[in-house]
Structure formats: structure tokens, C-alpha cells
Design an enzyme around this catalytic site. Structure first.
Site, mmCIF file in Angstrom:
data_model
loop_
_atom_site.group_PDB
_atom_site.id
_atom_site.type_symbol
_atom_site.label_atom_id
_atom_site.label_comp_id
_atom_site.label_asym_id
_atom_site.label_seq_id
_atom_site.Cartn_x
_atom_site.Cartn_y
_atom_site.Cartn_z
ATOM 1 N N LYS A 1 -10.123 13.681 13.506
ATOM 2 C CA LYS A 1 -10.027 12.227 13.705
ATOM 3 C C LYS A 1 -11.141 11.798 14.643
ATOM 4 O O LYS A 1 -11.540 12.551 15.540
ATOM 5 C CB LYS A 1 -8.684 11.871 14.354
ATOM 6 C CG LYS A 1 -8.287 10.417 14.194
ATOM 7 C CD LYS A 1 -7.515 10.207 12.906
ATOM 8 C CE LYS A 1 -7.062 8.782 12.723
ATOM 9 N NZ LYS A 1 -6.147 8.664 11.565
ATOM 10 N N PRO B 1 -11.922 5.218 6.726
ATOM 11 C CA PRO B 1 -11.419 4.075 7.495
ATOM 12 C C PRO B 1 -10.101 4.378 8.223
ATOM 13 O O PRO B 1 -9.336 5.230 7.783
ATOM 14 C CB PRO B 1 -11.177 2.989 6.435
ATOM 15 C CG PRO B 1 -11.688 3.532 5.143
ATOM 16 C CD PRO B 1 -11.825 5.007 5.278
ATOM 17 N N ASP B 2 -9.877 3.681 9.296
ATOM 18 C CA ASP B 2 -8.604 3.756 10.032
ATOM 19 C C ASP B 2 -8.452 2.418 10.756
ATOM 20 O O ASP B 2 -9.228 1.486 10.509
ATOM 21 C CB ASP B 2 -8.615 4.942 11.006
ATOM 22 C CG ASP B 2 -7.206 5.307 11.483
ATOM 23 O OD1 ASP B 2 -6.441 5.881 10.690
ATOM 24 O OD2 ASP B 2 -6.860 4.983 12.634
ATOM 25 N N ALA C 1 -3.270 -4.291 6.629
ATOM 26 C CA ALA C 1 -3.765 -3.795 5.340
ATOM 27 C C ALA C 1 -2.711 -2.988 4.582
ATOM 28 O O ALA C 1 -2.670 -3.028 3.352
ATOM 29 C CB ALA C 1 -5.010 -2.937 5.586
ATOM 30 N N SER D 1 -8.177 2.505 1.462
ATOM 31 C CA SER D 1 -7.063 3.419 1.167
ATOM 32 C C SER D 1 -5.717 2.742 1.414
ATOM 33 O O SER D 1 -4.670 3.281 1.050
ATOM 34 C CB SER D 1 -7.177 4.650 2.066
ATOM 35 O OG SER D 1 -7.243 4.247 3.422
ATOM 36 N N ALA E 1 2.417 -0.757 12.319
ATOM 37 C CA ALA E 1 1.387 -1.238 13.248
ATOM 38 C C ALA E 1 0.825 -0.003 13.959
ATOM 39 O O ALA E 1 0.139 0.805 13.334
ATOM 40 C CB ALA E 1 1.981 -2.255 14.206
HETATM 41 P P1 NAI Z 1 -4.117 -2.972 10.279
HETATM 42 O O1 NAI Z 1 -4.880 -3.044 11.549
HETATM 43 O O2 NAI Z 1 -4.687 -3.582 9.036
HETATM 44 O O3 NAI Z 1 -2.660 -3.611 10.470
HETATM 45 C C1 NAI Z 1 -1.872 -3.427 11.617
HETATM 46 C C2 NAI Z 1 -1.071 -4.712 11.817
HETATM 47 O O4 NAI Z 1 -0.155 -4.529 12.890
HETATM 48 C C3 NAI Z 1 -1.932 -5.933 12.177
HETATM 49 O O5 NAI Z 1 -1.575 -7.019 11.364
HETATM 50 C C4 NAI Z 1 -1.593 -6.175 13.654
HETATM 51 O O6 NAI Z 1 -1.715 -7.538 14.017
HETATM 52 C C5 NAI Z 1 -0.162 -5.695 13.699
HETATM 53 N N1 NAI Z 1 0.376 -5.350 15.021
HETATM 54 C C6 NAI Z 1 -0.271 -4.822 16.081
HETATM 55 N N2 NAI Z 1 0.601 -4.620 17.111
HETATM 56 C C7 NAI Z 1 1.817 -5.036 16.665
HETATM 57 C C8 NAI Z 1 3.114 -5.088 17.240
HETATM 58 N N3 NAI Z 1 3.355 -4.672 18.487
HETATM 59 N N4 NAI Z 1 4.143 -5.564 16.491
HETATM 60 C C9 NAI Z 1 3.925 -6.005 15.223
HETATM 61 N N5 NAI Z 1 2.710 -5.976 14.625
HETATM 62 C C10 NAI Z 1 1.678 -5.506 15.341
HETATM 63 O O7 NAI Z 1 -3.810 -1.397 10.055
HETATM 64 P P2 NAI Z 1 -3.330 -0.695 8.722
HETATM 65 O O8 NAI Z 1 -4.483 -0.115 8.007
HETATM 66 O O9 NAI Z 1 -2.381 -1.580 8.011
HETATM 67 O O10 NAI Z 1 -2.528 0.564 9.328
HETATM 68 C C11 NAI Z 1 -1.234 0.382 9.859
HETATM 69 C C12 NAI Z 1 -0.733 1.727 10.395
HETATM 70 O O11 NAI Z 1 -0.693 2.661 9.310
HETATM 71 C C13 NAI Z 1 -1.631 2.340 11.464
HETATM 72 O O12 NAI Z 1 -0.823 2.997 12.416
HETATM 73 C C14 NAI Z 1 -2.455 3.360 10.700
HETATM 74 O O13 NAI Z 1 -2.838 4.456 11.506
HETATM 75 C C15 NAI Z 1 -1.446 3.825 9.663
HETATM 76 N N6 NAI Z 1 -2.060 4.372 8.472
HETATM 77 C C16 NAI Z 1 -2.947 3.631 7.751
HETATM 78 C C17 NAI Z 1 -3.530 4.169 6.626
HETATM 79 C C18 NAI Z 1 -4.477 3.378 5.767
HETATM 80 O O14 NAI Z 1 -4.847 3.886 4.686
HETATM 81 N N7 NAI Z 1 -4.867 2.181 6.163
HETATM 82 C C19 NAI Z 1 -3.232 5.535 6.179
HETATM 83 C C20 NAI Z 1 -2.238 6.214 6.995
HETATM 84 C C21 NAI Z 1 -1.708 5.627 8.107
HETATM 85 N N1 PHE Z 2 -6.992 6.916 8.279
HETATM 86 C C1 PHE Z 2 -6.112 7.158 7.166
HETATM 87 C C2 PHE Z 2 -5.057 8.223 7.521
HETATM 88 O O1 PHE Z 2 -4.721 8.370 8.668
HETATM 89 C C3 PHE Z 2 -6.873 7.427 5.873
HETATM 90 C C4 PHE Z 2 -7.784 8.630 5.851
HETATM 91 C C5 PHE Z 2 -7.322 9.810 5.266
HETATM 92 C C6 PHE Z 2 -9.098 8.572 6.329
HETATM 93 C C7 PHE Z 2 -8.163 10.924 5.163
HETATM 94 C C8 PHE Z 2 -9.928 9.703 6.230
HETATM 95 C C9 PHE Z 2 -9.461 10.848 5.645
HETATM 96 O O2 PHE Z 2 -4.450 8.863 6.689
#
Ligand code: NAI
Ligand code: PHE
Length: 351
Positions: free
Chosen positions: A78, A114-115, A183, A146, A237
């Protein structure tokens, strides 16, 4: 930072400081036991550089376990770009290119993607200096975000958890709280509504929940309001939201969401078991993003193969729930045991 590294069982950490932006750059490479390491680049502000390094190391370990349980031939790593605050577009680009240079020096031992805080467009920038970036925008030859497939995987996981507690996977009438409508959370809400679930949403950005309220008529709660009567709590979140302080407040039967590192510490798995709350381990249920990125870009999978991988998240969780019951351990422990068995067996079993 020394303390963080001495508590960690990973292979390597690359640490640098960028004076122009006042940012620390971390790459934590946890394990390459099952293949080259991969894991996203998180860009955000932390209280101290040591907090950022701790996040990177714990998230990298979770990636190792995620790849192992998902059966992907990859290891875990990471990156964290710890910024002092909002950067100008020029400074952000400068920082991303510096990060790309660091990734490139690892010669493919680690690939990023992305993350939280980074997007496909940021991966396009990284790709100017390194080939080891998954998730570029489709126009630039990548597989794009993703997040929608992560949401699909979480949806299958919620269905599996509901089936375990209710005896039926139907989500009709099941009350789900989606905390964080970004997202991943936003498309998840759409799928839940379509499946007939009763959905409540929360987000610290009011426009995000208002948009969903208008689009789907979902209920809205305050961001940290977790003590409402619900069936499923889906943290989407940040992590570290379920621990000794919050578990007594929870009034749900299932915790199943996208956030990485949901538990404050590993013993919270047992706390949830004692509280009778079924927990879908984060590194299992949120593997959809990894299945998407590694499947399309690393393994050349078709959409059908990726969809099968996403459905597999539900099947694997159902098995973990049964294993936890039969072994009398928490679901977190059962998932760790599965990951550790695959890591001990080595690369061939993960193909
Ligand atoms: P993002 O940044 O697009 O969305 C997160 C949302 O949570 C935002 O709308 C933000 O305003 C909100 N937020 C922040 N603090 C908050 C709180 N205290 N209460 C309520 N809402 C709050 O991030 P994304 O991509 O949707 O990821 C969400 C989670 O999923 C993260 O923890 C990420 O590590 C995890 N994740 C994401 C993956 C991906 O493919 N995007 C893959 C695996 C895990
Ligand atoms: N950041 C995302 C996760 O935590 C997506 C990701 C997977 C990014 C694998 C890179 C490699 O799963």
C-alpha cells in the site's frame, strides 16, 4: 516511526519526504509470497507522519490477506501520500510524479492503483513515470475505476451475510445503513434499493446524501449515528469504526461494508462474536476492486470472469461464516486462518 516498523511483519517500507509540498511518501510492501505486491495509493492528511506510516503498514497487510482469500496471484502492499492540506494542481502533479518514480524503483515488486483520495486520472499521471499503475482511465488503456465493482462485491457479501442470519438471501425489507456515499457507497445504495432493501445513508458531505435522497427516497442519518435500529451496518467511509467504544452502541445484526480496516483491533472480532453480530471481514468483502484491477489488467480476464470473481466473494464469505460457526471462532479469525493457509501453501494454491 521506528515503533510502527518494529510492530509490523512486512518485507519493506520506502519512506521519503517531499520538501516542495511538505508531504511524506510511504510505500509499505508487506508480502510477495503469492506474487508481486499490489495495493492502492491513499492521499490524505494525517495527524503525524507516524500515523500515516501505521496506516500504510496495516493496509498493506490487509492487501496480502485480501489477495490470498480472493485467490489472486498477488502479494500485498500500500502507498500513503501524507499531505499537509489541499495541494494546488501543480503541486499534486509534482507529488504524484515523485511517487511514480518511487514505485518505478521497485521494478514491479509493487504495483499501485486508486484508493481513497486518488482516482483513475491520478493513475494516468503516475503512468507517465511508471508502468506499475493499475486503474488508469479507459481512454488511456486502463480498466477505469474499481469502485463500482467493489460495490458489486459488497452487495454479494451483504446478501451472503443476510442469508446466514435469516436463512434467505433476499434483501427485500432488510434495513441497511450505508455510512459513506462516495465512489463505492453510492452505487451500493442503488443496488440495495433495486433489491428492495430499506436504506438509510450518511455522509459528512451533505450534498452526497441529499442527491441520494432525491434519487431513491432513502432515509438520511447523521454521519456518526450508528446506534440506530438496523439489520446491516455497511461502513463505506474510513476504517477503525468498530471497536470497544462503538460495539456496545451498535443495534445491528450484521456488519458488512467496503471500508478497509474496519476493526480498531483484531480482538474486536471476538467482541462482535460475543455481541451476536455477524461480521463480514473487510479484506474479504471489499476484494471487488482487486478482482476488477488484477482480473482485467493483470490476468486479462473477460467481463464474465470478473463477474464470476465478484460473485465468488459471496460464496467465500458464506464458507467463512460456516467455518467460524463450526470452529467456534470469530469470522475475522476464520478469514485470517483461510488467508494464512493459502500463504503457507504458497503460490500454486492461489491460482
Ligand atoms: P470515497 O472517498 O469516494 O468515499 C468515501 C465517502 O465517505 C465520502 O463521500 C466521504 O465524504 C464519506 N465520509 C468520510 N467520513 C465520513 C464519516 N465519518 N461518516 C460518513 N461518511 C463519511 O472512497 P471510496 O472509494 O468510496 O472508498 C470507501 C471505502 O472503501 C474506503 O475505506 C476504501 O478504502 C474502501 N475500499 C475502496 C475500494 C475501491 O475500489 N474504491 C476497494 C476496497 C476498499
Ligand atoms: N484500493 C483498492 C483496495 O483496497 C483497490 C486496489 C486493489 C488498488 C488492488 C490496487 C490494487 O482494494
Amino acid at each position: 516511526m521506528h515503533e510502527v516498523l518494529s510492530d509490523w511483519d512486512g518485507e519493506n517500507a520506502l519512506i521519503s519526504y517531499d520538501a516542495r509540498t511538505g508531504s511524506h511518501l510511504f510505500i509499505a510492501l508487506h508480502s510477495r509470497r503469492l506474487g508481486p505486491a499490489a495495493g492502492g495509493t491513499r492521499l490524505r492528511t494525517y495527524p503525524t507522519p507516524a500515523d500515516a506510516l501505521r496506516d500504510a503498514t496495516l493496509l498493506a497487510r490487509a492487501m496480502t490477506y485480501k489477495m490470498a482469500v480472493a485467490g489472486l496471484p498477488m502479494g500485498g502492499g500500500k502507498s500513503v501520500l501524507a499531505v499537509p492540506g489541499e495541494l494546488s494542481p501543480e503541486d499534486r502533479r509534482h507529488l504524484l510524479l515523485r511517487h511514480a518514480h518511487n514505485v518505478e524503483t521497485l521494478h514491479g515488486s509493487y504495483s499501485t492503483g486508486p484508493d481513497v483520495g486518488t482516482s483513475s486520472e491520478d493513475m494516468d499521471v503516475l503512468h507517465e513515470h511508471t508502468t506499475y499503475a493499475f486503474g488508469r482511465s479507459p481512454a488511456r488503456g486502463g480498466s477505469g475505476s474499481s469502485a463500482p465493482d467493489t460495490a458489486v462485491g459488497v452487495f454479494h457479501g451483504i446478501s451472503a451475510a443476510v442469508a446466514h442470519v435469516n436463512g434467505s438471501a433476499t434483501l427485500a425489507g432488510v434495513h441497511v445503513l450505508v455510512q459513506g456515499c462516495g465512489a463505492v457507497g453510492e452505487p451500493l445504495v442503488g443496488m440495495l434499493v433495486e433489491a428492495g432493501a430499506r436504506v438509510t445513508v450518511s455522509d459528512v458531505v451533505p450534498e452526497r446524501v441529499e442527491a441520494l435522497q432525491i434519487k431513491y427516497g432513502v432515509a438520511v442519518s447523521a454521519p456518526d449515528d450508528i446506534d440506530i435500529d438496523i439489520d446491516v451496518y455497511a461502513p463505506c467511509a474510513f476504517g477503525q469504526v468498530v471497536g470497544a467504544a462503538t460495539i456496545p452502541r451498535l443495534r445491528c445484526r450484521v456488519i458488512a461494508g467496503a471500508a478497509n480496516n474496519v476493526l480498531v483491533d483484531a480482538s474486536d472480532g471476538e467482541r462482535l462474536q460475543e455481541a451476536g453480530i455477524l461480521y463480514a471481514p473487510d479484506f474479504v468483502i471489499n476484494a471487488g476492486g482487486a478482482v476488477h484491477l488484477i482480473g482485467y489488467e493483470g490476468l486479462g480476464w473477460s467481463t464474465e470472469q470478473v463477474d464470476a470473481g465478484l460473485r465468488g466473494i459471496g460464496t467465500t464469505l458464506a464458507q467463512i461464516f460456516r467455518d467460524a460457526d463450526s470452529q467456534g471462532v470469530s469470522t475475522e479469525r476464520a478469514a485470517e486462518l483461510l488467508a494464512e493457509a493459502r500463504l503457507a501453501a504458497g503460490p500454486t494454491s492461489a491460482e
